[in-house]
Design a protein around this motif. Structure first.
Motif, PDB file in Angstrom:
ATOM      1  N   VAL A 145       0.343  -1.470   0.227  1.00 16.30           N
ATOM      2  CA  VAL A 145       0.086   0.069  -0.272  1.00 16.30           C
ATOM      3  C   VAL A 145       1.150   1.629  -0.039  1.00 16.30           C
ATOM      4  O   VAL A 145       1.999   1.242   1.268  1.00 16.30           O
ATOM      5  N   ALA A 146       0.778   2.875  -1.142  1.00 16.86           N
ATOM      6  CA  ALA A 146       1.330   3.386  -0.605  1.00 16.86           C
ATOM      7  C   ALA A 146      -0.140   4.457  -0.564  1.00 16.86           C
ATOM      8  O   ALA A 146      -0.830   4.808  -1.304  1.00 16.86           O
ATOM      9  N   MET A 147       0.322   4.982   0.092  1.00 15.83           N
ATOM     10  CA  MET A 147      -1.534   5.462   1.093  1.00 15.83           C
ATOM     11  C   MET A 147      -0.693   7.347   0.804  1.00 15.83           C
ATOM     12  O   MET A 147       0.440   7.182   1.475  1.00 15.83           O
ATOM     13  N   ASN A 148      -2.091   7.817   0.506  1.00 10.75           N
ATOM     14  CA  ASN A 148      -1.958   8.989   0.573  1.00 10.75           C
ATOM     15  C   ASN A 148      -2.189   9.999   1.855  1.00 10.75           C
ATOM     16  O   ASN A 148      -3.417   9.643   2.692  1.00 10.75           O
ATOM     17  N   PHE A 164       8.490   0.833   3.423  1.00 11.57           N
ATOM     18  CA  PHE A 164       9.827   0.246   2.754  1.00 11.57           C
ATOM     19  C   PHE A 164       9.707   2.341   3.484  1.00 11.57           C
ATOM     20  O   PHE A 164       8.778   2.876   2.079  1.00 11.57           O
ATOM     21  N   GLN A 165      10.680   2.918   3.324  1.00 11.76           N
ATOM     22  CA  GLN A 165      11.267   4.269   3.273  1.00 11.76           C
ATOM     23  C   GLN A 165      12.120   4.418   1.951  1.00 11.76           C
ATOM     24  O   GLN A 165      13.248   4.466   1.673  1.00 11.76           O
ATOM     25  N   LEU A 166      11.697   5.049   0.745  1.00 11.14           N
ATOM     26  CA  LEU A 166      11.833   4.868  -0.409  1.00 11.14           C
ATOM     27  C   LEU A 166      12.988   6.756  -1.344  1.00 11.14           C
ATOM     28  O   LEU A 166      12.827   7.187  -0.017  1.00 11.14           O
ATOM     29  N   ASN A 197       4.687   9.610  -3.983  1.00  9.78           N
ATOM     30  CA  ASN A 197       5.014   8.585  -2.724  1.00  9.78           C
ATOM     31  C   ASN A 197       6.032   7.924  -2.748  1.00  9.78           C
ATOM     32  O   ASN A 197       6.629   8.004  -3.168  1.00  9.78           O
ATOM     33  N   ASN A 198       6.758   8.054  -1.560  1.00  4.49           N
ATOM     34  CA  ASN A 198       7.924   7.675  -1.024  1.00  4.49           C
ATOM     35  C   ASN A 198       7.407   6.678   0.203  1.00  4.49           C
ATOM     36  O   ASN A 198       8.335   6.643   0.659  1.00  4.49           O
ATOM     37  N   LYS A 199       6.739   6.024   0.543  1.00  3.81           N
ATOM     38  CA  LYS A 199       6.661   5.255   1.672  1.00  3.81           C
ATOM     39  C   LYS A 199       5.641   3.561   0.857  1.00  3.81           C
ATOM     40  O   LYS A 199       4.676   4.205   0.971  1.00  3.81           O
ATOM     41  N   ILE A 200       6.272   2.883   1.245  1.00  4.11           N
ATOM     42  CA  ILE A 200       4.885   1.458   0.991  1.00  4.11           C
ATOM     43  C   ILE A 200       4.443   0.601   2.141  1.00  4.11           C
ATOM     44  O   ILE A 200       6.307   0.024   2.416  1.00  4.11           O
ATOM     45  N   TYR A 201       3.771   0.540   2.847  1.00  4.85           N
ATOM     46  CA  TYR A 201       3.284  -0.113   3.785  1.00  4.85           C
ATOM     47  C   TYR A 201       3.036  -1.844   2.873  1.00  4.85           C
ATOM     48  O   TYR A 201       2.729  -1.627   2.617  1.00  4.85           O
ATOM     49  N   VAL A 202       2.829  -2.610   4.293  1.00  7.54           N
ATOM     50  CA  VAL A 202       2.894  -3.657   3.950  1.00  7.54           C
ATOM     51  C   VAL A 202       2.300  -4.881   4.778  1.00  7.54           C
ATOM     52  O   VAL A 202       2.735  -4.807   6.258  1.00  7.54           O
ATOM     53  N   TYR A 203       1.096  -4.878   3.912  1.00  3.34           N
ATOM     54  CA  TYR A 203       0.544  -6.103   5.071  1.00  3.34           C
ATOM     55  C   TYR A 203       0.215  -7.571   4.215  1.00  3.34           C
ATOM     56  O   TYR A 203       0.484  -8.132   3.293  1.00  3.34           O
ATOM     57  N   ASP A 204      -0.365  -8.361   5.000  1.00  2.36           N
ATOM     58  CA  ASP A 204      -0.258 -10.157   4.633  1.00  2.36           C
ATOM     59  C   ASP A 204      -1.799  -9.816   4.891  1.00  2.36           C
ATOM     60  O   ASP A 204      -2.930  -9.295   4.686  1.00  2.36           O
TER      61      ASP A 204
END
Length: 233
Positions: free
Chosen positions: A162-165, A205-207, A189-196
């Motif tokens: 998820v790259a949430m705004n 991830f901080q890009l 966006n420069n953050k991606i959150y990972v979920y199961d």
């Protein structure tokens, strides 16, 4: 109409004579997305005066089977609800698990589909969008100032990315997003959150770059993203 391809081989992809042509059930003017579930069965999202924006059908059906949606409010009628909660539906590659991601707000959950109903909902985000209504009480005009602007998702058989705004409609109206977002518009966006697939957070991830969109390889080893040079593009 729906076109079904037996494969993505060039001999099929570039030869329309080999595309299977199927008619959709009648009664819906606008369908935004179609998602294959199993062979010859699909989910669709739609807008209009319907009890839900989500429905299913099988090839050859003459009508849609509406899937009750757990609307979190009673502020809207059928027409406005189908627009407010329009979103993306993604399916787990192997299991009976689906991800719903609302176009606006921070509203996203995993669910299972059983007997034509959404069951076992697990929320990743539970902040639904809010819209202002026109004088007729039917059509929506704009987001409320405190509503978030949505995000992007990508799924694999193990994870939900998820790259949430984090920006709101008020930020958009004031044109302050680019100043707060490294010079990029709100869809970067420069953050991606990972979920199961049980909606549990796994990692983030901080890009080092702001990206407009991304995909992940099937082994969850590489993220491929699109960006731009704000100084030249």
């Amino acid at each position: 109409k729906v076109f079904r391809l037996s494969s993505l081989a060039d001999s099929v992809l570039f030869d329309k004579q080999k595309w299977e042509n199927h008619k959709l059930p009648s009664g819906v003017a606008y369908i935004s997305r179609i998602l294959p579930v199993v062979d010859k069965q699909f989910l669709v999202t739609m807008s209009g005066d319907f009890p839900s924006f989500l429905a299913s059908y099988a090839l050859g059906d003459s009508v849609y089977s509406y899937i009750p949606f757990p609307y979190p409010d009673d502020e809207y009628n059928n027409i406005s609800r189908t627009m407010v909660y329009d979103g993306t539906i993604e399916k787990h590659p192997e299991e009976n698990k689906f991800l719903y991601s609302c176009t606006s707000g921070k509203y996203m959950f995993v669910f299972e589909l059983k007997d034509g109903e959404m069951q076992n909902l697990r929320y990743l985000y539970d902040n639904p969008p809010k819209y202002n209504l026109a004088k007729d009480g039917t059509m929506i005009t704009s987001l409320t100032n405190e509503t978030f602007l949505g995000g992007k998702v990508y799924v694999t058989d193990r994870y939900i990315y998820v790259a949430m705004n984090d920006f709101k409609w008020e930020d958009f109206k004031r044109r302050t997003i680019e100043d707060k977002n490294g010079g990029f518009p709100n869809w970067f966006n420069n953050k991606i959150y990972v979920y199961d697939w049980d909606a549990n957070p796994v990692k983030s991830f901080q890009l080092d770059l702001y990206v407009a969109d991304f995909v992940v390889d099937s082994q969850d080893k590489h993220i491929y993203a699109i960006t731009k040079d704000v100084d030249t593009d």
